[in-house]
Motif scaffolding. Structure first.
Motif, PDB file in Angstrom:
ATOM      1  N   LEU A  66      45.051  30.961  24.979  1.00 28.29           N
ATOM      2  CA  LEU A  66      45.985  31.184  26.083  1.00 28.29           C
ATOM      3  C   LEU A  66      46.309  32.717  26.104  1.00 28.29           C
ATOM      4  O   LEU A  66      46.350  33.507  27.021  1.00 28.29           O
ATOM      5  N   SER A  67      46.691  32.964  24.820  1.00 29.92           N
ATOM      6  CA  SER A  67      47.533  34.303  24.548  1.00 29.92           C
ATOM      7  C   SER A  67      46.449  35.467  24.810  1.00 29.92           C
ATOM      8  O   SER A  67      46.586  36.236  25.283  1.00 29.92           O
ATOM      9  N   TYR A  68      45.124  34.997  24.325  1.00 25.68           N
ATOM     10  CA  TYR A  68      44.034  35.722  24.121  1.00 25.68           C
ATOM     11  C   TYR A  68      43.582  35.940  25.653  1.00 25.68           C
ATOM     12  O   TYR A  68      43.256  37.076  26.109  1.00 25.68           O
ATOM     13  N   ILE A  69      43.559  34.957  26.425  1.00 22.05           N
ATOM     14  CA  ILE A  69      43.107  34.962  27.855  1.00 22.05           C
ATOM     15  C   ILE A  69      44.100  36.231  28.744  1.00 22.05           C
ATOM     16  O   ILE A  69      43.744  36.610  29.632  1.00 22.05           O
ATOM     17  N   VAL A  70      45.333  35.826  28.641  1.00 20.17           N
ATOM     18  CA  VAL A  70      46.210  36.613  29.169  1.00 20.17           C
ATOM     19  C   VAL A  70      45.908  38.213  29.094  1.00 20.17           C
ATOM     20  O   VAL A  70      45.910  39.032  29.931  1.00 20.17           O
ATOM     21  N   ASN A  71      45.643  38.621  27.759  1.00 18.89           N
ATOM     22  CA  ASN A  71      45.457  39.844  27.629  1.00 18.89           C
ATOM     23  C   ASN A  71      43.884  40.118  28.299  1.00 18.89           C
ATOM     24  O   ASN A  71      43.624  41.274  28.830  1.00 18.89           O
ATOM     25  N   LEU A  72      43.155  39.223  28.032  1.00 17.80           N
ATOM     26  CA  LEU A  72      41.718  39.648  28.536  1.00 17.80           C
ATOM     27  C   LEU A  72      41.557  39.866  30.179  1.00 17.80           C
ATOM     28  O   LEU A  72      41.106  40.579  30.846  1.00 17.80           O
ATOM     29  N   GLU A  73      42.497  38.969  30.771  1.00 18.28           N
ATOM     30  CA  GLU A  73      42.678  39.070  32.143  1.00 18.28           C
ATOM     31  C   GLU A  73      43.359  40.599  32.851  1.00 18.28           C
ATOM     32  O   GLU A  73      42.948  41.021  33.458  1.00 18.28           O
ATOM     33  N   LYS A  74      44.377  40.805  31.819  1.00 19.64           N
ATOM     34  CA  LYS A  74      44.717  42.310  31.994  1.00 19.64           C
ATOM     35  C   LYS A  74      43.819  43.327  32.038  1.00 19.64           C
ATOM     36  O   LYS A  74      43.437  44.146  32.666  1.00 19.64           O
ATOM     37  N   ASP A  75      42.661  43.158  31.106  1.00 23.73           N
ATOM     38  CA  ASP A  75      41.744  44.097  30.534  1.00 23.73           C
ATOM     39  C   ASP A  75      40.727  43.943  31.726  1.00 23.73           C
ATOM     40  O   ASP A  75      40.078  45.063  32.348  1.00 23.73           O
ATOM     41  N   ILE A  76      40.372  42.797  32.254  1.00 20.74           N
ATOM     42  CA  ILE A  76      39.368  42.719  33.132  1.00 20.74           C
ATOM     43  C   ILE A  76      40.052  43.380  34.468  1.00 20.74           C
ATOM     44  O   ILE A  76      39.056  44.014  35.309  1.00 20.74           O
ATOM     45  N   TYR A  77      41.254  43.181  34.936  1.00 16.75           N
ATOM     46  CA  TYR A  77      41.703  43.769  36.272  1.00 16.75           C
ATOM     47  C   TYR A  77      41.695  45.420  35.988  1.00 16.75           C
ATOM     48  O   TYR A  77      41.311  45.888  36.760  1.00 16.75           O
ATOM     49  N   THR A  78      42.048  45.911  34.682  1.00 17.22           N
ATOM     50  CA  THR A  78      42.061  47.089  34.531  1.00 17.22           C
ATOM     51  C   THR A  78      40.676  47.711  34.581  1.00 17.22           C
ATOM     52  O   THR A  78      40.334  48.933  35.440  1.00 17.22           O
ATOM     53  N   GLU A  79      39.567  47.035  34.206  1.00 18.65           N
ATOM     54  CA  GLU A  79      38.337  47.436  34.237  1.00 18.65           C
ATOM     55  C   GLU A  79      37.827  47.386  35.600  1.00 18.65           C
ATOM     56  O   GLU A  79      36.943  48.330  35.841  1.00 18.65           O
ATOM     57  N   GLN A  80      38.098  46.406  36.188  1.00 21.14           N
ATOM     58  CA  GLN A  80      37.731  46.104  37.590  1.00 21.14           C
ATOM     59  C   GLN A  80      37.970  47.449  38.431  1.00 21.14           C
ATOM     60  O   GLN A  80      37.461  48.001  39.259  1.00 21.14           O
ATOM     61  N   THR A  81      39.470  47.753  38.145  1.00 22.15           N
ATOM     62  CA  THR A  81      39.979  48.911  38.981  1.00 22.15           C
ATOM     63  C   THR A  81      39.243  50.198  38.944  1.00 22.15           C
ATOM     64  O   THR A  81      38.873  51.231  39.612  1.00 22.15           O
ATOM     65  N   PHE A  82      38.664  50.504  37.673  1.00 15.10           N
ATOM     66  CA  PHE A  82      38.195  51.874  37.350  1.00 15.10           C
ATOM     67  C   PHE A  82      36.627  51.960  37.353  1.00 15.10           C
ATOM     68  O   PHE A  82      35.848  52.823  37.299  1.00 15.10           O
ATOM     69  N   ARG A  83      36.038  50.567  37.593  1.00 14.14           N
ATOM     70  CA  ARG A  83      34.571  50.423  37.541  1.00 14.14           C
ATOM     71  C   ARG A  83      34.059  51.241  38.641  1.00 14.14           C
ATOM     72  O   ARG A  83      33.010  52.008  38.667  1.00 14.14           O
ATOM     73  N   GLU A  84      34.532  51.113  39.871  1.00 11.46           N
ATOM     74  CA  GLU A  84      34.136  51.936  41.016  1.00 11.46           C
ATOM     75  C   GLU A  84      34.439  53.375  40.952  1.00 11.46           C
ATOM     76  O   GLU A  84      33.504  54.407  41.208  1.00 11.46           O
ATOM     77  N   LYS A  85      35.488  53.819  40.377  1.00  8.07           N
ATOM     78  CA  LYS A  85      35.745  55.007  39.862  1.00  8.07           C
ATOM     79  C   LYS A  85      34.769  55.723  38.836  1.00  8.07           C
ATOM     80  O   LYS A  85      34.307  56.927  38.990  1.00  8.07           O
ATOM     81  N   ARG A  86      34.409  54.964  37.970  1.00  5.65           N
ATOM     82  CA  ARG A  86      33.419  55.408  36.935  1.00  5.65           C
ATOM     83  C   ARG A  86      32.066  55.458  37.374  1.00  5.65           C
ATOM     84  O   ARG A  86      31.397  56.699  37.173  1.00  5.65           O
ATOM     85  N   LYS A  87      31.736  54.813  38.362  1.00  6.26           N
ATOM     86  CA  LYS A  87      30.605  55.005  39.265  1.00  6.26           C
ATOM     87  C   LYS A  87      30.444  56.158  39.976  1.00  6.26           C
ATOM     88  O   LYS A  87      29.477  56.889  39.867  1.00  6.26           O
TER      89      LYS A  87
END
Length: 500
Positions: free
Chosen positions: A417-438
């Motif tokens: 559960l602790s790991y999932i919280v961190n992964l959700e933050k990372d996924i949100y961050t990555e999703q935010t920058f994916r379009e910018k990276r593209k």
């Protein structure tokens, strides 16, 4: 007026649609129920359980009285001087005698390995040449009853208790096996979901290594590096491509297996329904409350205690065979010493009512007992005690193992559960920058290598998230199964549909 009517119809349609939507069946309940309907394993579990219920019905059937009626007749030829006819002289000529006979009997099983039987018959001898009769009614009654536990139904006999306990054990095992099938079906869906996430990751990794191979080829052609880097990039691409092919094959096979159980299964539904599953399992997890030391009253304890009770009732049932047995038999029939004259039909009845009655009544009462040698009795007791001790030791060991397993599972859930919280933050961050990276890649601000590497990072995070998510679900379900004293999974996912 027309406008009001249209508004009324529109409101009615809205209410109906809202009602239908509110009653929409839970996705996971529908999925598991469909899988149950198509599962051969569930069908076998159901068949085995029904066979146990049939055995119980067959046992109940034995307690109904059994009756029988028979009609038979015989004909014999004998010397007439051996037949006595009232008020007539004897005749030594051969005489034919007809002997029809009808009999009715009823048998009743009694508690404590007892039995009661009653028989009533009527017949007569008839001489056609002289038209004379000799009536021959008879009645018999017999009782056989062990004077042990459950005799005469004063207390519940061990045989009944044993069968009732076996039915209880079978009922628990039936529900437990169905719960295991729920876990197996969810495990199949879990495997597919994880395979899909891994497929996305390896697909992205293939693109990354293709880009690196392309860059290595360009640098090698320009003399900027040796062919070793190109060879290494080609080797990595080959390895990852092979892994991707294996994953896709496994996914295809798994989809076939799932489609047999759930024909209309759509993997795209998983993305929208994961949280719904997590919410269901979380509620069950909180209901079980694994921190309340409920592991000491779980279904495993109930099953083992049921086995101990079965050993006890089996032992008590065997003991009855060595208890004293009351045997009573009686009969009522004409006495051939005083009743032997043929006469007309009515006179033959009157002869039976003459005083003193020419009736023979007999009754016998006795006690029977089977004995076993002291060594055999001692050995039988030792077998019973050793069997109980074996089950008790096994139960103790299982309880200790379950306590350790519970602690490990709880720690794993906490970590995931602790790991999932961190992964959700990372996924949100990555999703935010994916379009910018593209956009940066399309504008040639970052290289293809950099873009594909960042995409691979995103899919790796997502893969780890899916794996950790299902780890939490699986571990919570294991704890629910470990701690519950009933079957909440079966109740929530299936309801009463498969509970008999």
């Amino acid at each position: 007026m027309v406008l009001e009517k249209k508004l009324y119809i529109a409101l009615l349609l809205f209410l109906l649609s809202s009602l239908l939507f509110s009653q929409e069946e839970n996705y996971w309940k529908k999925t598991i129920s469909t899988a149950f309907e198509n599962s051969e394993n569930v069908s076998n579990i159901k068949r085995d359980y029904l066979s146990t219920k049939i055995s119980k019905k067959q046992y109940d059937l034995q307690w109904f009285p059994q009756s029988q009626i028979s009609l038979q007749g015989s004909s014999s030829t004998t010397r007439g001087d051996g037949l006595y006819i009232l008020n007539e002289a004897s005749d030594s000529a051969l005489t034919q005698v007809l002997s029809p006979f009808i009999n009715y009997s009823i048998y009743q099983r009694l508690p404590g390995q007892g039995s009661l039987s009653f028989s009533a018959g009527y017949g007569f001898n008839y001489i056609p040449t002289r038209r004379t009769f000799l009536q021959w009614p008879q009645i018999s009654l017999s009782l056989n009853q062990y004077l042990g536990r459950g005799a005469f139904g004063l207390t519940r006999n061990p045989e009944y208790k044993l069968l009732k306990e076996q039915l209880k054990y079978s009922d628990i095992m039936y529900k437990k096996n169905l719960t295991s099938q729920i876990q197996e079906i969810l495990s199949l869906i879990q495997s597919l979901d994880i395979l899909c996430a891994q497929e996305d990751y390896y697909t992205s990794l293939v693109k990354e290594y293709e880009s690196e191979l392309k860059t290595a080829e360009q640098k090698n052609a320009a003399g900027m590096q040796s062919g070793l880097e190109e060879h290494y990039a080609r080797f990595q691409l080959s390895e990852v491509t092979s892994s991707l092919t294996e994953l896709q094959y496994s996914k295809k096979q798994l989809l076939i297996e799932i489609s047999i159980l759930i024909p209309d299964f759509d993997i795209s539904d998983l993305h929208a329904k994961r949280d719904e599953l997590l919410d269901m399992v979380n509620k069950l997890y909180a209901k079980v409350n694994p921190n309340s030391n409920s592991i000491n009253n779980n279904t495993y304890n109930v099953l083992y205690n049921s086995v101990l009770q079965q050993y006890l009732y089996q032992y008590q049932n065997n003991e009855i065979s060595y208890a004293p047995s009351l045997v009573i038999s009686s009969s009522l029939s004409p006495d051939g010493n005083y009743y032997g004259y043929y006469s007309d039909w009515y006179k033959s009845f009157r002869l039976l009512k003459e005083t003193p009655y020419p009736i023979n009544f007999s009754v016998s009462i006795g006690i029977q007992k089977s004995f076993e040698l002291p060594g055999a009795r001692k050995l039988r007791k030792e077998i019973y005690k050793l069997s109980r001790e074996s089950v008790e030791d096994e139960l103790y060991l299982i309880q200790k193992t379950q306590e350790k397993e519970l602690a490990i599972l709880q720690e794993q859930i906490k970590s995931d559960l602790s790991y999932i919280v961190n992964l959700e933050k990372d996924i949100y961050t990555e999703q935010t920058f994916r379009e910018k990276r593209k956009k940066l890649f399309n504008d040639n601000i970052i290289t293809e290598d950099e873009f594909t590497q960042s995409e691979t990072v995103y899919f790796k995070i997502y893969k780890d998230y899916i794996t950790s998510f299902w780890n939490v679900i699986t571990n919570q379900i294991q704890i629910i199964d470990l701690c519950a004293d009933d079957f909440p999974l079966l109740e929530d996912f299936i309801g009463e549909h498969y509970v008999y």
